[in-house]
Design an enzyme around this catalytic site. Structure first.
Site, PDB file in Angstrom:
ATOM      1  N   LYS A 152       8.626   1.934  12.463  1.00 50.14           N
ATOM      2  CA  LYS A 152       7.607   1.364  13.198  1.00 50.14           C
ATOM      3  C   LYS A 152       6.518   0.695  12.403  1.00 50.14           C
ATOM      4  O   LYS A 152       6.649   0.935  11.243  1.00 50.14           O
ATOM      5  CB  LYS A 152       6.647   2.464  14.259  1.00 50.14           C
ATOM      6  CG  LYS A 152       6.041   3.474  13.206  1.00 50.14           C
ATOM      7  CD  LYS A 152       5.101   4.172  13.973  1.00 50.14           C
ATOM      8  CE  LYS A 152       4.111   3.733  14.157  1.00 50.14           C
ATOM      9  NZ  LYS A 152       2.785   4.401  14.521  1.00 50.14           N
ATOM     10  N   THR A 211      10.508   0.991  -3.703  1.00 52.15           N
ATOM     11  CA  THR A 211       9.515   1.658  -4.373  1.00 52.15           C
ATOM     12  C   THR A 211       8.100   1.731  -3.672  1.00 52.15           C
ATOM     13  O   THR A 211       7.189   2.267  -4.199  1.00 52.15           O
ATOM     14  CB  THR A 211       9.144   0.550  -5.424  1.00 52.15           C
ATOM     15  OG1 THR A 211       8.778  -0.873  -4.830  1.00 52.15           O
ATOM     16  CG2 THR A 211      10.164   0.174  -6.486  1.00 52.15           C
ATOM     17  N   LYS A 240      -5.818  19.293  13.307  1.00 47.67           N
ATOM     18  CA  LYS A 240      -4.651  18.802  13.385  1.00 47.67           C
ATOM     19  C   LYS A 240      -3.756  19.686  14.382  1.00 47.67           C
ATOM     20  O   LYS A 240      -3.528  20.586  14.011  1.00 47.67           O
ATOM     21  CB  LYS A 240      -3.887  18.786  12.050  1.00 47.67           C
ATOM     22  CG  LYS A 240      -2.524  18.247  11.758  1.00 47.67           C
ATOM     23  CD  LYS A 240      -2.420  16.923  11.803  1.00 47.67           C
ATOM     24  CE  LYS A 240      -0.950  16.550  11.817  1.00 47.67           C
ATOM     25  NZ  LYS A 240      -0.523  15.073  11.666  1.00 47.67           N
ATOM     26  N   ASP A 243       5.681   3.751  -0.727  1.00 45.93           N
ATOM     27  CA  ASP A 243       5.313   5.070  -0.194  1.00 45.93           C
ATOM     28  C   ASP A 243       6.272   5.927   0.735  1.00 45.93           C
ATOM     29  O   ASP A 243       6.603   7.123   0.299  1.00 45.93           O
ATOM     30  CB  ASP A 243       4.194   4.844   0.790  1.00 45.93           C
ATOM     31  CG  ASP A 243       2.942   5.705  -0.077  1.00 45.93           C
ATOM     32  OD1 ASP A 243       2.883   5.747  -1.288  1.00 45.93           O
ATOM     33  OD2 ASP A 243       1.951   5.989   0.577  1.00 45.93           O
ATOM     34  N   LEU A 244       6.758   5.255   1.725  1.00 45.66           N
ATOM     35  CA  LEU A 244       7.632   5.838   2.689  1.00 45.66           C
ATOM     36  C   LEU A 244       9.015   6.359   1.826  1.00 45.66           C
ATOM     37  O   LEU A 244       9.359   7.577   2.197  1.00 45.66           O
ATOM     38  CB  LEU A 244       8.095   4.955   3.656  1.00 45.66           C
ATOM     39  CG  LEU A 244       9.005   5.364   4.713  1.00 45.66           C
ATOM     40  CD1 LEU A 244       8.259   6.449   5.720  1.00 45.66           C
ATOM     41  CD2 LEU A 244       9.864   4.511   5.551  1.00 45.66           C
ATOM     42  N   ASP A 271      11.219   6.774  16.222  1.00 50.22           N
ATOM     43  CA  ASP A 271      10.057   7.597  16.583  1.00 50.22           C
ATOM     44  C   ASP A 271      10.231   9.038  16.026  1.00 50.22           C
ATOM     45  O   ASP A 271      11.022   9.803  16.660  1.00 50.22           O
ATOM     46  CB  ASP A 271      10.006   7.348  18.108  1.00 50.22           C
ATOM     47  CG  ASP A 271       8.662   7.929  18.518  1.00 50.22           C
ATOM     48  OD1 ASP A 271       8.209   8.964  17.906  1.00 50.22           O
ATOM     49  OD2 ASP A 271       7.993   7.464  19.389  1.00 50.22           O
ATOM     50  N   HIS A 272       9.504   9.430  14.936  1.00 49.57           N
ATOM     51  CA  HIS A 272       9.660  10.462  14.096  1.00 49.57           C
ATOM     52  C   HIS A 272       9.344  11.909  15.163  1.00 49.57           C
ATOM     53  O   HIS A 272       9.848  12.720  14.955  1.00 49.57           O
ATOM     54  CB  HIS A 272       9.085  10.532  12.904  1.00 49.57           C
ATOM     55  CG  HIS A 272       7.795  10.671  12.840  1.00 49.57           C
ATOM     56  ND1 HIS A 272       6.785   9.686  13.261  1.00 49.57           N
ATOM     57  CD2 HIS A 272       6.867  11.619  12.797  1.00 49.57           C
ATOM     58  CE1 HIS A 272       5.340  10.311  13.242  1.00 49.57           C
ATOM     59  NE2 HIS A 272       5.608  11.277  12.875  1.00 49.57           N
ATOM     60  N   HIS A 326       4.737   7.389  20.302  1.00 54.32           N
ATOM     61  CA  HIS A 326       4.686   9.099  20.463  1.00 54.32           C
ATOM     62  C   HIS A 326       4.140   9.437  21.650  1.00 54.32           C
ATOM     63  O   HIS A 326       5.015  10.554  22.107  1.00 54.32           O
ATOM     64  CB  HIS A 326       3.975   9.598  19.125  1.00 54.32           C
ATOM     65  CG  HIS A 326       4.110   9.178  17.897  1.00 54.32           C
ATOM     66  ND1 HIS A 326       5.728   8.527  17.193  1.00 54.32           N
ATOM     67  CD2 HIS A 326       3.674   8.623  16.704  1.00 54.32           C
ATOM     68  CE1 HIS A 326       5.481   7.988  16.123  1.00 54.32           C
ATOM     69  NE2 HIS A 326       4.072   8.103  15.875  1.00 54.32           N
TER      70      HIS A 326
HETATM   71  C1  BG6 Z   1       2.507   7.683  12.657  1.00 51.93           C
HETATM   72  C2  BG6 Z   1       1.000   6.938  12.652  1.00 51.93           C
HETATM   73  O1  BG6 Z   1       3.518   7.187  13.446  1.00 51.93           O
HETATM   74  O2  BG6 Z   1       2.057   9.109  13.114  1.00 51.93           O
HETATM   75  C3  BG6 Z   1       0.286   7.577  11.729  1.00 51.93           C
HETATM   76  O3  BG6 Z   1       1.460   5.590  12.159  1.00 51.93           O
HETATM   77  C4  BG6 Z   1       0.079   9.074  12.442  1.00 51.93           C
HETATM   78  O4  BG6 Z   1      -1.163   6.964  12.090  1.00 51.93           O
HETATM   79  C5  BG6 Z   1       1.247   9.893  12.139  1.00 51.93           C
HETATM   80  O5  BG6 Z   1      -0.935   9.771  11.221  1.00 51.93           O
HETATM   81  C6  BG6 Z   1       1.211  11.289  12.899  1.00 51.93           C
HETATM   82  O6  BG6 Z   1       2.469  11.766  12.604  1.00 51.93           O
HETATM   83  P1  BG6 Z   1       2.593  13.536  12.502  1.00 51.93           P
HETATM   84  O7  BG6 Z   1       3.887  13.713  12.235  1.00 51.93           O
HETATM   85  O8  BG6 Z   1       1.592  13.819  11.252  1.00 51.93           O
HETATM   86  O9  BG6 Z   1       1.816  13.914  13.694  1.00 51.93           O
END
Ligand code: BG6
Length: 484
Positions: free
Chosen positions: A152, A14, A339, A16-17, A181-182, A244
């Site tokens: 993480k 339930t 960004k 957010d993720l 680690d996305h 990352h």
């Molecule tokens: C997450 C961090 O691992 O990566 C966040 O916990 C961060 O704080 C996010 O905002 C950034 O991911 P992306 O894919 O938007 O660069």
């Protein structure tokens, strides 16, 4: 091998993720018909829901986070795979009903007992849940393969990460653990290896003889938003650099394995992470710049006197023959001007003083820029002659915009992560040895920062962060060598 039949068990269904990332990812996989034939999702959380209520509760978010137009038929097909199970994570006896549900569903969905567990809960529950899975025989290799995906943060320092890892390893083997680690599944992060290894102009020059410095950036415009409680305890070093940023550094700096297997790749990355040179206390000033955006204290659940860093810039060296004397700059922060994420390789100038002799003009160094987001692409800058003149130079860019190509449709990180885990491919997940090496190195910086709150400089929202270029002597590694 395609994705294999399995039951996916989401703890924290339930949260957010789950609704913002996992369910939309499953939706896209369903739409592309990439899910295994026999596939069910057991959604586990505390709330008392039945399956229909649960599905209804995640639908809106899922709809808001899908790329394509939301199709009722796809959604219905996916919704039909869901089964909700309410569970208090620390109540041992309640795991019996979970076990029963999994056993019956296993038979019904012919998922042959393969189980993909997913920890989408806050890390304090990881240990408890894993322990109960073991005690109640819910992880059982007699059924089929058993895998665990973990979000993480993987610990908050080397010691706690080790503890967490030991807990997990009491139940799962390293081959069964999928630490997320996305950044590793971002299209251009993966492309980095190909660009380098498949081009004769890059791999032979990918070293200290030719490269002046490397810059790895990931900046955000947003502040901490609703994640203040977590972030205030973490800070940029733990939240971004330990994982990352260091993973991107490792991929950039590693030796190219002959075959890109998960094992080879991870072994090469570990070598780089273990070669990170610790910072001497006296040189912190010129190695580490920390910042906090103005009015960070007003964010939800942030301590009024917090000295947590929301920006970090580091100048890092590797104890590695390929990279002798080459600084790697890591720059990351929140509430900044843009960004963006990318890796910039800046080459040395040509030998001799060709430019000065020929043109009285300073040459611009060659740069290779791998753009990770929002734009995906590659830019190579080099020098040409200005048209109509004989001896004037002009720096130009060759610019490949990958996301401009018609038809590219980069899958979301979580689609790839889920599919890879179902296939058992660990290449885009981190091995314990990598996690440990990163923590060991970053621990010294975190303790130094904790003891030096005055080092965290305030910066305006929407700016470039605190002035770091001068302090890190960022412009060129050469300048610093000359001074020495
Ligand atoms: C997450 C961090 O691992 O990566 C966040 O916990 C961060 O704080 C996010 O905002 C950034 O991911 P992306 O894919 O938007 O660069």
């Amino acid at each position: 091998a395609g994705a294999m039949n399995c039951l996916m068990v989401i703890f924290g269904a339930t949260g957010d993720l789950t609704s913002r990332k996992l369910v939309p990812a499953l939706y896209h996989l369903e739409a592309k018909e990439l899910l295994p034939k026999a596939f069910g999702v057991v959604a586990v959380a505390r709330k008392k829901h039945n399956t229909d209520e649960y599905v209804a509760s995640v639908r809106q978010q899922a709809e808001a986070h899908t790329r394509q137009t939301f199709e009722e038929s796809v959604w219905n097909k996916l919704a039909g795979r869901f089964h909700y199970q309410s569970l208090e994570f620390d109540q041992g006896d309640q795991y019996e009903s979970l076990k029963k549900k999994l056993d019956t569903l296993g038979e019904k969905t012919e998922s042959s007992g393969n189980r993909l567990f997913y920890m989408a809960v806050s890390p304090e529950y990881f240990g408890t849940i894993v322990q109960h899975l073991k005690n109640h025989g819910i992880v059982n290799r007699k059924y089929g393969w058993q895998r665990m995906m973990i979000e993480k943060p993987f610990g908050r320092d080397a010691a706690s990460a080790r503890e967490l890892n030991q807990t997990l390893r009491m139940v799962f083997e390293e081959e069964e653990l999928f630490r997320i680690d996305h950044y590793l599944v971002k299209e251009m992060v993966q492309n980095l290896m190909t660009i380098r290894a498949a081009n004769q102009i890059f791999e032979p020059t990918w070293n200290a003889d030719h490269i002046d410095h490397v810059q790895i950036i990931s900046t955000e415009m947003e502040g901490v938003g609703t994640r203040g409680a977590y972030y205030d305890q973490a800070g940029a070093l733990r939240d971004m650099v330990q994982n990352h940023m260091l993973q991107m550094l490792a991929l950039t700096a590693m030796e190219m394995p002959d075959y890109l297997t998960a094992e080879n790749l991870r072994a090469e990355k570990v070598k780089i992470l273990r070669s990170l040179v610790p910072f001497e206390t006296e040189e912190m000033e010129n190695r580490l710049v920390l910042g906090q955006y103005e009015r960070y204290h007003n964010e939800l659940k942030v301590a009024p006197d917090s000295t947590t860093e929301t920006f970090a810039a580091l100048k890092v060296f590797l104890d590695h023959p390929r990279w002798e004397g080459v600084p790697f700059f890591l720059i990351t922060g929140k509430a900044l001007a843009e960004k963006t994420a990318g890796i910039m390789i800046q080459y040395k100038l040509p030998m001799g003083s060709w430019s000065l002799r020929q043109t009285q003009q300073q040459l611009a160094p060659n740069r290779l820029i791998i753009q990770i987001q929002p734009q995906e692409g590659v830019v190579l800058s080099f020098n040409t002659k200005e048209p109509g003149t004989l001896n004037k130079l002009m720096a130009v860019n060759m610019d490949f915009c990958q996301n401009c190509l018609a038809g590219t449709n980069t899958p979301e990180a979580y689609e790839k992560l889920l599919l890879d885990a179902m296939k058992g491919d660990q290449s885009s997940f981190t091995h314990w040895d990598e996690v440990e090496a990163s923590w060991i190195w970053i621990d010294q910086l975190i303790s130094w920062a904790a003891a030096h709150p005055e080092a965290v400089k305030s910066y305006p929202k929407g700016s470039q962060g605190p002035a770091y270029e001068e302090r890190l002597k960022h412009a060129s590694a050469l300048e610093e060598k000359e001074e020495k």
